[in-house]
Design an enzyme around this catalytic site. Structure first.
Site, PDB file in Angstrom:
ATOM      1  N   SER A 155       0.852  -1.183   0.000  1.00 39.61           N
ATOM      2  CA  SER A 155       0.000   0.000   0.000  1.00 39.61           C
ATOM      3  C   SER A 155       0.895   1.242   0.000  1.00 39.61           C
ATOM      4  CB  SER A 155      -0.883   0.012   1.258  1.00 39.61           C
ATOM      5  OG  SER A 155      -1.530   1.263   1.439  1.00 39.61           O
ATOM      6  N   TYR A 169      -1.786  -0.449  10.706  1.00 41.40           N
ATOM      7  CA  TYR A 169      -1.952  -0.881   9.311  1.00 41.40           C
ATOM      8  C   TYR A 169      -0.699  -0.546   8.514  1.00 41.40           C
ATOM      9  CZ  TYR A 169      -3.665  -1.091   4.512  1.00 41.40           C
ATOM     10  OH  TYR A 169      -3.805  -1.386   3.170  1.00 41.40           O
TER      11      TYR A 169
END
Length: 259
Positions: A155, A169
């Protein structure tokens, strides 16, 4: 002077996907589902894995009815045994594996001060350990074949910490990048490793937060999300390269996304 590729040469490059066996985790929705459709349309034999078997079966029926080749295994990537079963099933059915796309992921956004340790554990189990279980199961197959390709979905939050709220995350996605680079260095030569780092992409990922304020923020953040097909095309680009070309990292995000 550089030699321009002919149309036949370009088509041959695209056909480098045809016939390849591609295992995709998190294939029941979003990026995984769209990637399965895209690669199957290019002639790949896809092996679909996720927890929701009914959605996998519907996708297999859709792909096979369209003339593609697809099978599915109900798989929770947090179970090492289930991941082993998935990889062995792919080998038993098709005789080999050419690509493993470690796509299953969870994004649970909430302030650290909420100490939602159960969500932290879940992200670590899925985003990090689930990927490692895939590597552990597929790497011996790739080494025996003397070929293979890991594609790990990270990501942009693995490039810059998404805080406040996304600190854990981001930590898992930084880990994906570190593991991918170490994997490339340790087993490269005949085995390729690609890390895909998307920004806001339309998928169920944005609904992973149980903290309502964070969930509302993320849903609003994703209002300019790009289609999952954008990532599927990037994955196909990495796969279709000749065996001596290793696309190590692709970052893509909406044009308007600053983060």
């Amino acid at each position: 002077m550089a030699k321009y590729k002919t149309t036949d040469e370009v088509l041959s490059m695209s056909n480098n996907i045809s016939g390849k066996v591609v295992v995709i985790t998190g294939a029941s929705s979003g990026l995984g589902e769209v990637t399965a459709r895209h690669l199957a349309a290019l002639g790949a034999r896809v092996v679909l894995a996720a927890r929701r078997k009914d959605k996998l079966d519907a996708l297999v029926a859709e792909l096979t009815n369209a003339g593609g080749q697809a099978i599915a295994y109900q798989t929770d990537v947090t179970s090492q045994e289930e991941v082993k079963t998935l990889i062995q099933g792919a080998v038993d059915t098709y005789g080999r594996i050419d690509v493993l796309i470690n796509n299953a992921g969870l994004m649970a956004i909430a302030p650290l001060s909420d100490t939602r340790t159960d969500e932290w554990d879940r992200m670590i189990d899925i985003n990090i350990k689930g990927l490692l279980y895939g590597v552990a199961a597929a790497l011996p197959v790739f080494q025996k074949q003397n070929s293979g390709h890991f594609i790990n979905i990270a990501s942009v939050a693995g490039l810059k910490v998404f805080s406040p709220g996304g600190t854990v995350y981001s930590g898992t996605k930084f880990a994906v990048r570190a593991i991918s680079e170490g994997l490339r260095h340790e087993v490269g030569g005949s085995i390729r490793t690609t890390t895909i780092e998307p920004g806001a992409v339309d998928s169920e990922l944005k609904f992973g937060s149980t903290h309502q304020q964070s969930r509302d923020f993320v849903v609003d953040f994703y209002k300019h999300a790009i289609p999952a097909e954008s990532v599927a095309r990037a994955i196909a680009f990495a796969i279709e390269q000749p065996a001596d070309v290793d696309i190590n990292e692709i970052v893509l995000r909406p044009t308007v996304q600053e983060f």
